[in-house]
Structure formats: C-alpha cells, structure tokens
Design a protein around this motif. Structure first.
Motif, PDB file in Angstrom:
ATOM      1  N   ARG A 143       7.868 -52.736 -57.756  1.00 43.73           N
ATOM      2  CA  ARG A 143       8.910 -53.075 -56.776  1.00 43.73           C
ATOM      3  C   ARG A 143       9.863 -51.900 -56.567  1.00 43.73           C
ATOM      4  O   ARG A 143      10.263 -51.605 -55.429  1.00 43.73           O
ATOM      5  N   SER A 200       7.997 -49.321 -54.555  1.00 45.45           N
ATOM      6  CA  SER A 200       7.856 -49.719 -53.145  1.00 45.45           C
ATOM      7  C   SER A 200       9.189 -49.628 -52.413  1.00 45.45           C
ATOM      8  O   SER A 200       9.243 -49.245 -51.243  1.00 45.45           O
ATOM      9  N   GLU A 201      10.278 -49.950 -53.102  1.00 44.09           N
ATOM     10  CA  GLU A 201      11.598 -49.827 -52.479  1.00 44.09           C
ATOM     11  C   GLU A 201      11.924 -48.358 -52.196  1.00 44.09           C
ATOM     12  O   GLU A 201      12.454 -48.022 -51.132  1.00 44.09           O
TER      13      GLU A 201
END
Length: 109
Positions: free
Chosen positions: A92, A95-96
């Motif tokens: 996460r 991906s951020e």
C-alpha cells in the motif's frame, strides 16, 4: 424372695441377656456376610473402574497432545498473518508513492 429364688431369677436374666446378645451377633453377621456373587460383582466393578481410569488417562494425554499441536498451528498462522499484513502495508505504501509520482508527472507535463 429367698436366696434360691434370687439365684434362679438372676440366672434366667443372664441367660436371656446371653440369648439376646447371641441373636444380635447372629443377625449382624448374617446381614454383613458378603456372598461369592457379590465378591465377583465387586471384582468386575473394580476392573471396569480401572479400565475407565485408563481410558480417561489416554483421553487426557490425547487432548494435551492435540492442544499442543493446535497451539503450534495457531502460532504459525498468526506469524503468517503478521507477515502478510506487513507485506500488504508495504504494498500500500509503495502504491501510494507510485500514485503520487504518477500524479506529479501528470501535473508537470
């Protein structure tokens, strides 16, 4: 009451007391006797109790072993879950970062 009548009366009283004592002893002995059938039944009950105790001990040993196995499996599963959650957290975050990078490139052009 002369002396002879007194002695006879005492003798009769003592004989009756003896007879009652003997009768009481006979009754107690009669009711407390254990027959061979009762002894056999008691032996069977003792054997059944012994077998039941052995079965109980085996069941307890099995349950303790199974509990140990399940505890170990639970610990492994929790460790795998922690690793998966950490991997998800990193994915996460990555991906951020990529999303922010893509947005910054899009805004810059």
């Amino acid at each position: 009451m002369n002396r002879l009548e007194f002695i006879i009366t005492i003798a009769i009283i003592l004989f009756v007391a003896f007879a009652l004592g003997w009768l009481a002893h006979w009754l107690v002995t009669r009711f407390n006797q254990v027959s061979s059938a009762d002894l056999g039944e008691m032996e069977n009950l003792a054997r059944a109790l012994h077998d039941a105790e052995e079965t109980r001990d085996q069941a307890i040993a099995y349950l303790q072993q199974r509990e140990g196995e399940l505890t170990n499996q639970l610990s492994q599963t929790e460790a795998e879950l922690r690793a998966a959650m950490e991997g998800l957290r990193e994915a996460r975050t990555e991906s951020e970062e990529l999303r922010n990078y893509v947005e910054s490139i899009n805004q810059g052009t």
